[in-house]
Design a protein around this motif. Structure first.
Motif, PDB file in Angstrom:
ATOM      1  N   PHE A   1     -17.824  20.356 -12.358  1.00 42.59           N
ATOM      2  CA  PHE A   1     -17.749  21.653 -11.696  1.00 42.59           C
ATOM      3  C   PHE A   1     -17.436  21.535 -10.219  1.00 42.59           C
ATOM      4  O   PHE A   1     -17.023  22.489  -9.597  1.00 42.59           O
ATOM      5  N   GLY A   2     -17.649  20.374  -9.643  1.00 38.91           N
ATOM      6  CA  GLY A   2     -17.445  20.200  -8.214  1.00 38.91           C
ATOM      7  C   GLY A   2     -18.630  20.723  -7.448  1.00 38.91           C
ATOM      8  O   GLY A   2     -19.553  21.298  -8.003  1.00 38.91           O
ATOM      9  N   GLU A   3     -18.586  20.508  -6.164  1.00 41.48           N
ATOM     10  CA  GLU A   3     -19.676  20.973  -5.317  1.00 41.48           C
ATOM     11  C   GLU A   3     -19.539  22.477  -5.104  1.00 41.48           C
ATOM     12  O   GLU A   3     -18.442  23.002  -5.038  1.00 41.48           O
ATOM     13  N   ILE A   4     -20.664  23.114  -4.986  1.00 38.81           N
ATOM     14  CA  ILE A   4     -20.667  24.556  -4.740  1.00 38.81           C
ATOM     15  C   ILE A   4     -20.733  24.766  -3.229  1.00 38.81           C
ATOM     16  O   ILE A   4     -21.787  24.963  -2.650  1.00 38.81           O
ATOM     17  N   ASN A   5     -19.575  24.642  -2.583  1.00 41.96           N
ATOM     18  CA  ASN A   5     -19.464  24.900  -1.154  1.00 41.96           C
ATOM     19  C   ASN A   5     -18.009  25.198  -0.830  1.00 41.96           C
ATOM     20  O   ASN A   5     -17.138  25.017  -1.661  1.00 41.96           O
ATOM     21  N   PRO A   6     -17.727  25.649   0.375  1.00 41.20           N
ATOM     22  CA  PRO A   6     -16.355  26.019   0.712  1.00 41.20           C
ATOM     23  C   PRO A   6     -15.357  24.864   0.578  1.00 41.20           C
ATOM     24  O   PRO A   6     -14.181  25.096   0.370  1.00 41.20           O
ATOM     25  N   ALA A   7     -15.798  23.622   0.711  1.00 36.09           N
ATOM     26  CA  ALA A   7     -14.879  22.486   0.622  1.00 36.09           C
ATOM     27  C   ALA A   7     -14.371  22.258  -0.788  1.00 36.09           C
ATOM     28  O   ALA A   7     -13.419  21.528  -0.993  1.00 36.09           O
ATOM     29  N   SER A   8     -15.020  22.861  -1.801  1.00 38.05           N
ATOM     30  CA  SER A   8     -14.602  22.605  -3.179  1.00 38.05           C
ATOM     31  C   SER A   8     -13.180  23.079  -3.439  1.00 38.05           C
ATOM     32  O   SER A   8     -12.510  22.565  -4.328  1.00 38.05           O
TER      33      SER A   8
ATOM     34  N   LEU B   1     -10.725  12.636 -14.007  1.00 34.66           N
ATOM     35  CA  LEU B   1     -11.684  11.554 -14.276  1.00 34.66           C
ATOM     36  C   LEU B   1     -11.206  10.646 -15.401  1.00 34.66           C
ATOM     37  O   LEU B   1     -11.342   9.433 -15.333  1.00 34.66           O
ATOM     38  N   ARG B   2     -10.619  11.238 -16.442  1.00 31.81           N
ATOM     39  CA  ARG B   2     -10.106  10.436 -17.555  1.00 31.81           C
ATOM     40  C   ARG B   2      -9.016   9.488 -17.066  1.00 31.81           C
ATOM     41  O   ARG B   2      -9.016   8.300 -17.384  1.00 31.81           O
ATOM     42  N   ARG B   3      -8.117  10.004 -16.244  1.00 29.17           N
ATOM     43  CA  ARG B   3      -7.022   9.186 -15.750  1.00 29.17           C
ATOM     44  C   ARG B   3      -7.515   8.125 -14.786  1.00 29.17           C
ATOM     45  O   ARG B   3      -7.034   6.990 -14.808  1.00 29.17           O
TER      46      ARG B   3
ATOM     47  N   SER C   1     -21.135  17.625 -21.947  1.00 31.77           N
ATOM     48  CA  SER C   1     -22.080  16.529 -21.792  1.00 31.77           C
ATOM     49  C   SER C   1     -21.545  15.244 -22.423  1.00 31.77           C
ATOM     50  O   SER C   1     -21.624  14.163 -21.832  1.00 31.77           O
ATOM     51  N   ARG C   2     -20.969  15.356 -23.637  1.00 30.14           N
ATOM     52  CA  ARG C   2     -20.386  14.171 -24.296  1.00 30.14           C
ATOM     53  C   ARG C   2     -19.225  13.608 -23.493  1.00 30.14           C
ATOM     54  O   ARG C   2     -19.095  12.396 -23.337  1.00 30.14           O
ATOM     55  N   ILE C   3     -18.373  14.488 -22.994  1.00 29.07           N
ATOM     56  CA  ILE C   3     -17.219  14.044 -22.211  1.00 29.07           C
ATOM     57  C   ILE C   3     -17.687  13.370 -20.922  1.00 29.07           C
ATOM     58  O   ILE C   3     -17.197  12.293 -20.555  1.00 29.07           O
ATOM     59  N   ALA C   4     -18.645  13.974 -20.232  1.00 29.71           N
ATOM     60  CA  ALA C   4     -19.161  13.392 -18.990  1.00 29.71           C
ATOM     61  C   ALA C   4     -19.779  12.023 -19.244  1.00 29.71           C
ATOM     62  O   ALA C   4     -19.545  11.076 -18.479  1.00 29.71           O
ATOM     63  N   THR C   5     -20.535  11.897 -20.319  1.00 26.11           N
ATOM     64  CA  THR C   5     -21.141  10.606 -20.657  1.00 26.11           C
ATOM     65  C   THR C   5     -20.061   9.564 -20.913  1.00 26.11           C
ATOM     66  O   THR C   5     -20.138   8.433 -20.419  1.00 26.11           O
ATOM     67  N   THR C   6     -19.040   9.934 -21.663  1.00 26.51           N
ATOM     68  CA  THR C   6     -17.939   9.016 -21.964  1.00 26.51           C
ATOM     69  C   THR C   6     -17.220   8.589 -20.686  1.00 26.51           C
ATOM     70  O   THR C   6     -16.813   7.433 -20.555  1.00 26.51           O
ATOM     71  N   LEU C   7     -17.077   9.510 -19.741  1.00 30.13           N
ATOM     72  CA  LEU C   7     -16.376   9.215 -18.488  1.00 30.13           C
ATOM     73  C   LEU C   7     -17.305   8.643 -17.415  1.00 30.13           C
ATOM     74  O   LEU C   7     -16.878   8.437 -16.275  1.00 30.13           O
ATOM     75  N   HIS C   8     -18.558   8.401 -17.778  1.00 26.87           N
ATOM     76  CA  HIS C   8     -19.554   7.838 -16.852  1.00 26.87           C
ATOM     77  C   HIS C   8     -19.652   8.685 -15.579  1.00 26.87           C
ATOM     78  O   HIS C   8     -19.565   8.174 -14.463  1.00 26.87           O
ATOM     79  N   ALA C   9     -19.813   9.982 -15.795  1.00 26.85           N
ATOM     80  CA  ALA C   9     -19.907  10.916 -14.672  1.00 26.85           C
ATOM     81  C   ALA C   9     -20.988  11.944 -14.977  1.00 26.85           C
ATOM     82  O   ALA C   9     -21.210  12.285 -16.134  1.00 26.85           O
ATOM     83  N   PRO C  10     -21.654  12.453 -13.948  1.00 25.51           N
ATOM     84  CA  PRO C  10     -22.615  13.538 -14.191  1.00 25.51           C
ATOM     85  C   PRO C  10     -21.868  14.813 -14.560  1.00 25.51           C
ATOM     86  O   PRO C  10     -20.737  15.043 -14.114  1.00 25.51           O
ATOM     87  N   VAL C  11     -22.486  15.639 -15.367  1.00 28.94           N
ATOM     88  CA  VAL C  11     -21.878  16.912 -15.765  1.00 28.94           C
ATOM     89  C   VAL C  11     -21.523  17.735 -14.530  1.00 28.94           C
ATOM     90  O   VAL C  11     -20.468  18.383 -14.494  1.00 28.94           O
TER      91      VAL C  11
END
Length: 126
Positions: free
Chosen positions: A75-82, A23-25, A61-71
């Motif tokens: 973690f990614g989605e909790i499903n087999p595709a993750s 996300l940072r990149r 939480s601080r990192i996610a806010t800075t990267l404009h992404a939800p926390v």
């Protein structure tokens, strides 16, 4: 309980770190800029991104806010595709991979893209 410094990093910590790096990149942000926004050193960001240090909930939480992404995106989605998502995140975290993908995306469809893909494939035999 403190983690043994010689123990391998937890796979979840590694996956979270890879997503932070990705996300940072994607946002075009340096480790230094993220560190300043989060209130830590860039070395600490490096450790988070490698999974060497665990990220606390408040720091995540601080990192996610800075990267404009939800926390939850960390973690990614909790499903087999993750697993596939983690594989793509790992591939894109390789040095130069994101830049190569961006260059590819601006090429015209068809022959130019196919030529680049064949060229890159040919390099693995060198």
């Amino acid at each position: 309980m403190a983690r043994n410094p010689e123990a391998p990093a937890d796979p979840i910590d590694i996956a979270v770190g890879a997503r932070i790096r990705l996300l940072r990149r994607v946002r075009g942000m340096s480790q230094q800029a993220l560190a300043e926004a989060a209130g830590v050193t860039f070395q600490q960001i490096q450790k988070y991104e490698r999974g060497a240090n665990r990220v606390s909930a408040s720091m995540l939480s601080r990192i996610a806010t800075t990267l404009h992404a939800p926390v939850s995106e960390m973690f990614g989605e909790i499903n087999p595709a993750s697993g596939a998502i983690d594989e793509v995140a790992a591939l894109l975290s390789e040095p130069g991979a994101l830049e190569l993908l961006r260059a590819y995306s601006v090429l015209p469809r068809g022959a130019p893209r196919a030529t680049l893909v064949e060229f890159v494939r040919s390099l693995k035999h060198i």
